[in-house]
Design a protein around this motif. Structure first.
Motif, mmCIF file in Angstrom:
data_model
loop_
_atom_site.group_PDB
_atom_site.id
_atom_site.type_symbol
_atom_site.label_atom_id
_atom_site.label_comp_id
_atom_site.label_asym_id
_atom_site.label_seq_id
_atom_site.Cartn_x
_atom_site.Cartn_y
_atom_site.Cartn_z
ATOM 1 N N LEU A 1 0.706 -1.450 0.354
ATOM 2 C CA LEU A 1 -0.113 -0.132 0.674
ATOM 3 C C LEU A 1 0.654 1.281 0.328
ATOM 4 O O LEU A 1 0.628 2.940 -0.697
ATOM 5 C CB LEU A 1 -0.686 0.270 1.084
ATOM 6 N N PHE A 2 1.791 1.028 0.457
ATOM 7 C CA PHE A 2 2.643 2.295 1.155
ATOM 8 C C PHE A 2 4.279 2.523 0.386
ATOM 9 O O PHE A 2 4.867 3.266 0.511
ATOM 10 C CB PHE A 2 2.933 2.457 2.578
ATOM 11 N N GLY A 3 4.460 1.601 0.514
ATOM 12 C CA GLY A 3 5.482 1.285 -1.060
ATOM 13 C C GLY A 3 6.961 1.245 0.431
ATOM 14 O O GLY A 3 6.992 0.690 1.662
ATOM 15 N N SER A 4 7.699 1.232 -0.461
ATOM 16 C CA SER A 4 9.088 -0.117 0.738
ATOM 17 C C SER A 4 9.750 1.600 1.736
ATOM 18 O O SER A 4 9.756 2.498 0.479
ATOM 19 C CB SER A 4 10.350 -0.765 -0.052
ATOM 20 N N ARG A 5 10.151 1.338 2.488
ATOM 21 C CA ARG A 5 11.111 1.876 2.616
ATOM 22 C C ARG A 5 12.878 2.649 2.493
ATOM 23 O O ARG A 5 12.604 1.579 1.908
ATOM 24 C CB ARG A 5 11.841 2.209 4.355
ATOM 25 N N VAL A 6 13.181 3.495 0.976
ATOM 26 C CA VAL A 6 14.695 3.326 1.435
ATOM 27 C C VAL A 6 15.193 4.388 2.155
ATOM 28 O O VAL A 6 14.927 4.883 3.003
ATOM 29 C CB VAL A 6 14.630 4.912 1.027
ATOM 30 N N ASN B 1 20.599 6.480 -22.721
ATOM 31 C CA ASN B 1 21.313 6.272 -24.225
ATOM 32 C C ASN B 1 19.948 6.609 -25.243
ATOM 33 O O ASN B 1 19.930 6.185 -26.394
ATOM 34 C CB ASN B 1 21.871 5.564 -24.346
ATOM 35 N N GLY B 2 19.364 7.462 -25.346
ATOM 36 C CA GLY B 2 17.819 7.966 -26.200
ATOM 37 C C GLY B 2 17.465 6.581 -26.780
ATOM 38 O O GLY B 2 16.429 6.672 -27.852
ATOM 39 N N ARG B 3 17.080 5.931 -25.765
ATOM 40 C CA ARG B 3 15.990 4.593 -25.560
ATOM 41 C C ARG B 3 15.080 4.728 -24.214
ATOM 42 O O ARG B 3 15.659 4.888 -23.620
ATOM 43 C CB ARG B 3 16.652 3.019 -25.968
ATOM 44 N N TRP B 4 14.184 4.175 -24.104
ATOM 45 C CA TRP B 4 13.342 4.479 -23.424
ATOM 46 C C TRP B 4 12.869 2.610 -22.690
ATOM 47 O O TRP B 4 13.409 1.991 -23.822
ATOM 48 C CB TRP B 4 11.722 4.653 -23.874
ATOM 49 N N PHE B 5 13.370 1.983 -21.459
ATOM 50 C CA PHE B 5 13.452 1.181 -20.960
ATOM 51 C C PHE B 5 11.719 1.045 -19.503
ATOM 52 O O PHE B 5 11.575 1.839 -19.342
ATOM 53 C CB PHE B 5 14.406 1.337 -20.622
ATOM 54 N N VAL B 6 11.833 -0.032 -19.387
ATOM 55 C CA VAL B 6 10.578 0.123 -18.595
ATOM 56 C C VAL B 6 10.816 -1.095 -17.951
ATOM 57 O O VAL B 6 11.913 -1.947 -17.977
ATOM 58 C CB VAL B 6 9.184 -0.842 -18.522
ATOM 59 N N GLU B 7 11.009 -1.043 -16.410
ATOM 60 C CA GLU B 7 11.538 -2.107 -15.113
ATOM 61 C C GLU B 7 10.479 -2.194 -13.428
ATOM 62 O O GLU B 7 9.038 -1.368 -13.675
ATOM 63 C CB GLU B 7 12.590 -1.653 -14.323
ATOM 64 N N ASP B 8 10.205 -3.035 -13.853
ATOM 65 C CA ASP B 8 9.778 -3.472 -12.444
ATOM 66 C C ASP B 8 10.006 -2.804 -10.843
ATOM 67 O O ASP B 8 11.129 -3.408 -11.349
ATOM 68 C CB ASP B 8 9.491 -5.042 -12.614
ATOM 69 N N ILE B 9 9.510 -1.954 -9.662
ATOM 70 C CA ILE B 9 9.998 -1.807 -9.076
ATOM 71 C C ILE B 9 9.780 -2.210 -7.856
ATOM 72 O O ILE B 9 8.840 -1.627 -7.160
ATOM 73 C CB ILE B 9 10.937 0.038 -9.174
ATOM 74 N N GLY B 10 9.792 -4.080 -8.157
ATOM 75 C CA GLY B 10 9.002 -4.672 -6.932
ATOM 76 C C GLY B 10 7.928 -4.182 -6.531
ATOM 77 O O GLY B 10 7.645 -4.287 -5.236
#
Length: 166
Positions: free
Chosen positions: A32-37, A122-131
């Motif tokens: 719900l609130f995300g993980s702590r950094v 570097n001119g390209r778009w990426f997607v990443e899963d962030i947990g």
């Protein structure tokens, strides 16, 4: 079985039950609130030999570039609650999730608070899963590392499908 053994087994079972409840609450909280950094202190360095103070480098600002031939310029939601919504891809990363601090907020029960991130490198778009809990899918494959995007690629978060367009 003696009364002492039975009492010890009862307390052990009760302790395991409480551990399970606390782990379940922790998982729901992070969803719900995300993980702590946590920020760790930088390790101490040996003093420099030179007496001149070090000048910080000015950070270079990336040049805004015009989208090229196969460069994505827009995210379009093609399935889900926000069907038809367009999000322009600029120079800043775009985070996706249910939490209000995301640039693209999705009202989808299968999307985590902070689910995924779109970014340019570097001119390209990426997607990443962030947990995320349920994962991010590019095409029909669940991704585990940053994945480059091309025009026409579909990305799925829960029940929401986003297509990368020019």
């Amino acid at each position: 079985m003696s009364a002492l053994t039975f009492t010890v087994i009862q307390f052990a079972f009760l302790a395991l039950l409480w551990i399970f409840v606390l782990v379940a609450v922790s998982v729901m909280r992070s969803d719900l609130f995300g993980s702590r950094v946590r920020r760790e202190a930088a390790p101490a360095r040996a003093p420099r030999q030179s007496a001149a103070p070090r000048q910080p480098r000015p950070q270079r600002q990336p040049k805004p570039s015009k989208p090229g031939r196969g460069t994505p310029a827009t995210l379009v939601i093609v399935e889900g609650n926000l069907t038809g919504t367009k999000v322009p891809l600029g120079g800043q990363p775009i985070t996706v999730g249910r939490a209000s601090e995301n640039q693209l907020v999705l009202d989808d029960d299968y999307v985590s608070g902070k689910h995924a991130r779109f970014y340019a490198e570097n001119g390209r778009w990426f997607v990443e899963d962030i947990g995320s809990t349920n994962g991010t899918h590019v095409g029909s494959h669940r991704i585990t590392s940053p994945t480059p995007l091309n025009v026409g690629t579909s990305v799925r978060f829960g029940k929401t499908v986003v297509e990368v367009r020019k």
